[in-house]
Write an enzyme that holds these catalytic residues in place. Sequence first.
Site, PDB file in Angstrom:
ATOM      1  N   GLU A 193       6.356   8.885  -8.701  1.00  0.00           N
ATOM      2  CA  GLU A 193       6.881   9.309  -7.398  1.00  0.00           C
ATOM      3  C   GLU A 193       8.341   8.889  -7.252  1.00  0.00           C
ATOM      4  O   GLU A 193       9.112   9.532  -6.549  1.00  0.00           O
ATOM      5  CB  GLU A 193       6.064   8.706  -6.256  1.00  0.00           C
ATOM      6  CG  GLU A 193       4.775   9.455  -6.006  1.00  0.00           C
ATOM      7  CD  GLU A 193       4.013   8.877  -4.824  1.00  0.00           C
ATOM      8  OE1 GLU A 193       4.658   8.498  -3.817  1.00  0.00           O
ATOM      9  OE2 GLU A 193       2.782   8.781  -4.943  1.00  0.00           O
ATOM     10  N   SER A 222       0.846  -1.194   0.000  1.00  0.00           N
ATOM     11  CA  SER A 222       0.000   0.000   0.000  1.00  0.00           C
ATOM     12  C   SER A 222       0.877   1.238   0.000  1.00  0.00           C
ATOM     13  O   SER A 222       2.095   1.153   0.136  1.00  0.00           O
ATOM     14  CB  SER A 222      -0.904   0.002   1.225  1.00  0.00           C
ATOM     15  OG  SER A 222      -0.162   0.423   2.352  1.00  0.00           O
ATOM     16  N   LYS A 223       0.230   2.370  -0.094  1.00  0.00           N
ATOM     17  CA  LYS A 223       0.930   3.659  -0.109  1.00  0.00           C
ATOM     18  C   LYS A 223       1.893   3.796   1.060  1.00  0.00           C
ATOM     19  O   LYS A 223       2.934   4.418   0.960  1.00  0.00           O
ATOM     20  CB  LYS A 223      -0.096   4.802  -0.022  1.00  0.00           C
ATOM     21  CG  LYS A 223      -0.607   5.222  -1.356  1.00  0.00           C
ATOM     22  CD  LYS A 223      -0.074   6.616  -1.690  1.00  0.00           C
ATOM     23  CE  LYS A 223      -0.263   6.924  -3.145  1.00  0.00           C
ATOM     24  NZ  LYS A 223       0.937   7.293  -3.825  1.00  0.00           N
ATOM     25  N   ARG A 224       1.479   3.255   2.192  1.00  0.00           N
ATOM     26  CA  ARG A 224       2.295   3.404   3.400  1.00  0.00           C
ATOM     27  C   ARG A 224       3.646   2.678   3.286  1.00  0.00           C
ATOM     28  O   ARG A 224       4.609   3.045   3.929  1.00  0.00           O
ATOM     29  CB  ARG A 224       1.539   2.873   4.619  1.00  0.00           C
ATOM     30  CG  ARG A 224       1.227   3.972   5.621  1.00  0.00           C
ATOM     31  CD  ARG A 224       0.334   3.466   6.721  1.00  0.00           C
ATOM     32  NE  ARG A 224      -1.004   3.175   6.221  1.00  0.00           N
ATOM     33  CZ  ARG A 224      -1.672   2.053   6.460  1.00  0.00           C
ATOM     34  NH1 ARG A 224      -1.147   1.108   7.184  1.00  0.00           N
ATOM     35  NH2 ARG A 224      -2.889   1.876   5.982  1.00  0.00           N
TER      36      ARG A 224
END
Length: 466
Positions: A249, A239-241
């Site tokens: 990015e 996930s993004k985390r």
Amino acid sequence: MVITRFAPSPTGYLHIGGLRTALYSYLWAKKNGGKFLLRIEDTDLKRNSKEAAVAIENAFAWTGLSHDGEIIYQSTRFDLYKSYVKKLLDEGKAYKCYMSRDELDELRASQSAQKIRPHYDGRYRDFKGEPPSGVEPVIRIKAPLDGEISFVDGVKGEVHFKVKDMLDDFIIARSDGTPTYNFVVTIDDALMGITDVIRGDDHLSNTPKQIVIYEALGFDIPKFYHVPMILNNQGKKLSKRDGALDVMEYKNEGYLPEALLNFLVRLGWSHKDQEIFSLDEMIEFFNPNDINKSASAYNEEKLVWINAQYIKKLPVDRLVEELKFFGVHVENFSKKEQLIDSLRERAKTVKELAQMVKNITQEPKSYDEKAYKKFIKGDALKNLEAFRQALELHGKCESASEFEVLAKKFLEERGLKLKDLAQPIRIAMVGSAVSPSVFEVLSIVGYNNVIARIEKLLNYKGKDDE
Ligand code: GLU
């Protein structure tokens, strides 16, 4: 001829998991002298946007992986899909289903009461009567009623799906005439001549449906390779985390596209214990049959390490190009080779390198408070002043070794140690006590600027004095 494809859905950005399957597909095509095609799966007009498609194409372009031929947009092919729906209807391999919303709800309720899998019961499969009025039909394909759908997956081995467990006469066109996901994927893969489908294993359960469609249309079934997901350290879906998911990015953080590809190729595949692969080596060694059967774990430290290896080795001009993205322009800097070579060993990302380059090529705007307190005390300023005079007396120095000879002579004459001078000079040159070899720095900064920067520090009123 091996023909592979990458088929992203433009719902947002290019995901690193997607990029990995794209890379695998690319490598396999190139290894076999084949073709790698790009298809944008933008039929879901509610969820897909032109901007997202452009973002994916831009991110893809950044990675340096090139696709063969024109990009295919599914949204421009509705007529084509409709013609295949019609063909199946004409051949009696698909049919119109007039089940109403209420009937469907009833069916679902009764299946749930019997604790059986929700599925369509085939009630219009052989319908010959008068269609009920006021219902726009959906089109369903005649799927096998029993038995198994099996195929050999290049990663997972033999895969069997029992028809009774997972298939029914599924919808290939909705009541508004739009074709469904599995239908268009199959038509496109077939018409694009795709021989090897390499994709995430979240699509594994779509494969039996697609096989039903291939068979109904008499198309050759490609080889499938379903690649396990990328997980985080806790074994959960990434996930993004856990790390960036958007390929761009990584660019913003200063990762090089070749380092990201190198990282991704190793995430789920290996060749002996080699870690660093040029694209040519990847093409030489990669084989989708060797993709790991189990999911792989995202490891950011590894990515940072790989990126640093690339920064150490890339040609200077290429790094100079990359620095532009971070607002650093040293293409006309006379000592750019020396500049980059003196810094690249310690830079883990291009972003860091850009900061280091800025620190050297621009006069410090401020001084690191801790370093200033620690090193600008005692005779430090007096020594710096004396060194400035020695520089002026000596006249222009160019190379690091010229500065070194001069500094050593200066230190010897005054009975000083290099450490008495080195840190104050660093602070004067770059604003902090961290820099490459101090003589390299002096040479890169250049004689006149060295004197100006020393003067600036000499004139600086430290925080304590304010
Ligand atoms: N469009 C699908 C996705 O983005 C991929 C479909 C496929 O590879 O078959 O997940």
